[in-house]
Design a protein around this motif. Structure first.
Motif, PDB file in Angstrom:
ATOM      1  N   GLN A   1       7.532   5.909  -0.323  1.00 26.28           N
ATOM      2  CA  GLN A   1       7.284   5.152   0.908  1.00 26.28           C
ATOM      3  C   GLN A   1       6.095   4.209   0.719  1.00 26.28           C
ATOM      4  O   GLN A   1       5.000   4.652   0.394  1.00 26.28           O
ATOM      5  N   TRP A   2       6.318   2.929   0.927  1.00 26.07           N
ATOM      6  CA  TRP A   2       5.282   1.903   0.840  1.00 26.07           C
ATOM      7  C   TRP A   2       5.112   1.257   2.205  1.00 26.07           C
ATOM      8  O   TRP A   2       6.030   1.270   3.028  1.00 26.07           O
ATOM      9  N   GLU A   3       3.970   0.670   2.430  1.00 24.97           N
ATOM     10  CA  GLU A   3       3.714  -0.149   3.608  1.00 24.97           C
ATOM     11  C   GLU A   3       3.351  -1.544   3.112  1.00 24.97           C
ATOM     12  O   GLU A   3       2.454  -1.694   2.283  1.00 24.97           O
ATOM     13  N   ILE A   4       4.057  -2.535   3.617  1.00 26.29           N
ATOM     14  CA  ILE A   4       3.799  -3.914   3.225  1.00 26.29           C
ATOM     15  C   ILE A   4       3.098  -4.601   4.400  1.00 26.29           C
ATOM     16  O   ILE A   4       3.675  -4.760   5.470  1.00 26.29           O
ATOM     17  N   THR A   5       1.834  -4.988   4.189  1.00 27.32           N
ATOM     18  CA  THR A   5       1.078  -5.685   5.230  1.00 27.32           C
ATOM     19  C   THR A   5       1.266  -7.179   5.040  1.00 27.32           C
ATOM     20  O   THR A   5       0.925  -7.728   3.986  1.00 27.32           O
ATOM     21  N   VAL A   6       1.837  -7.816   6.056  1.00 25.87           N
ATOM     22  CA  VAL A   6       1.998  -9.271   6.057  1.00 25.87           C
ATOM     23  C   VAL A   6       0.838  -9.839   6.867  1.00 25.87           C
ATOM     24  O   VAL A   6       0.659  -9.497   8.041  1.00 25.87           O
TER      25      VAL A   6
ATOM     26  N   VAL B   1       0.857  -1.180   0.000  1.00 20.92           N
ATOM     27  CA  VAL B   1       0.000   0.000   0.000  1.00 20.92           C
ATOM     28  C   VAL B   1       0.896   1.233   0.000  1.00 20.92           C
ATOM     29  O   VAL B   1       1.862   1.302   0.760  1.00 20.92           O
ATOM     30  N   MET B   2       0.566   2.197  -0.858  1.00 18.60           N
ATOM     31  CA  MET B   2       1.239   3.499  -0.853  1.00 18.60           C
ATOM     32  C   MET B   2       0.161   4.529  -0.539  1.00 18.60           C
ATOM     33  O   MET B   2      -0.526   5.024  -1.431  1.00 18.60           O
TER      34      MET B   2
ATOM     35  N   HIS C   1      -2.462   4.174  -3.628  1.00 17.43           N
ATOM     36  CA  HIS C   1      -2.259   2.870  -4.267  1.00 17.43           C
ATOM     37  C   HIS C   1      -2.429   1.753  -3.242  1.00 17.43           C
ATOM     38  O   HIS C   1      -1.822   1.790  -2.183  1.00 17.43           O
ATOM     39  N   ALA C   2      -3.244   0.781  -3.560  1.00 15.18           N
ATOM     40  CA  ALA C   2      -3.384  -0.430  -2.758  1.00 15.18           C
ATOM     41  C   ALA C   2      -3.409  -1.593  -3.742  1.00 15.18           C
ATOM     42  O   ALA C   2      -4.321  -1.707  -4.547  1.00 15.18           O
TER      43      ALA C   2
END
Length: 130
Positions: free
Chosen positions: A107-112, A74-75, A80-81
């Protein structure tokens, strides 16, 4: 008369080289490795040189063995998702999500996300893509 022109050109070149070094990390980009705890799981997330295009993310899990692991980029700043990408087994407690496409730098967020006998869990890891 040529001396000031040469001096200006040399200074401009040195400044441009310094800016390029700062923007691109001064050489090889280091792998990103982070760890977090969610419920009974300890999750370690690794990304070698996060970049625009296809990326491979490694996830190591300690605690109850998860039945399914996904990564979802997700950005938030740009809205952006991307669809979650399943991470396949890569050894005991290890998973790998290959060819995770990131369309732009920033910057991105990576959801595990984990699903298993310890219940569902999610951990979010920040990643800077250059």
């Amino acid at each position: 008369m040529k001396r000031p022109t040469v001096l200006i050109a040399v200074v401009a070149l040195v400044v441009a080289a310094g800016v390029a070094w700062l923007l691109w990390g001064g050489g090889g980009t280091k792998p990103t490795t982070q760890q977090a705890v969610s419920g009974p799981y300890t999750v370690q997330f690794s990304a070698d040189q996060p970049r625009v295009g296809g990326n491979t993310f490694a996830v190591a899990v300690t605690g109850p063995a998860p039945e399914a692991v996904t990564v979802a980029p997700v950005m938030a700043q740009m809205g952006h998702a991307l669809a979650p990408v399943p991470a396949g087994p890569d050894g005991p407690g290890r998973f790998r999500a290959a060819d995770v496409g990131l369309p732009m730098a920033g910057q991105w967020e990576i959801t595990v996300s984990l699903r298993g006998p310890g219940g569902p869990a999610q951990v979010v890891f920040p990643v800077l893509v250059k």
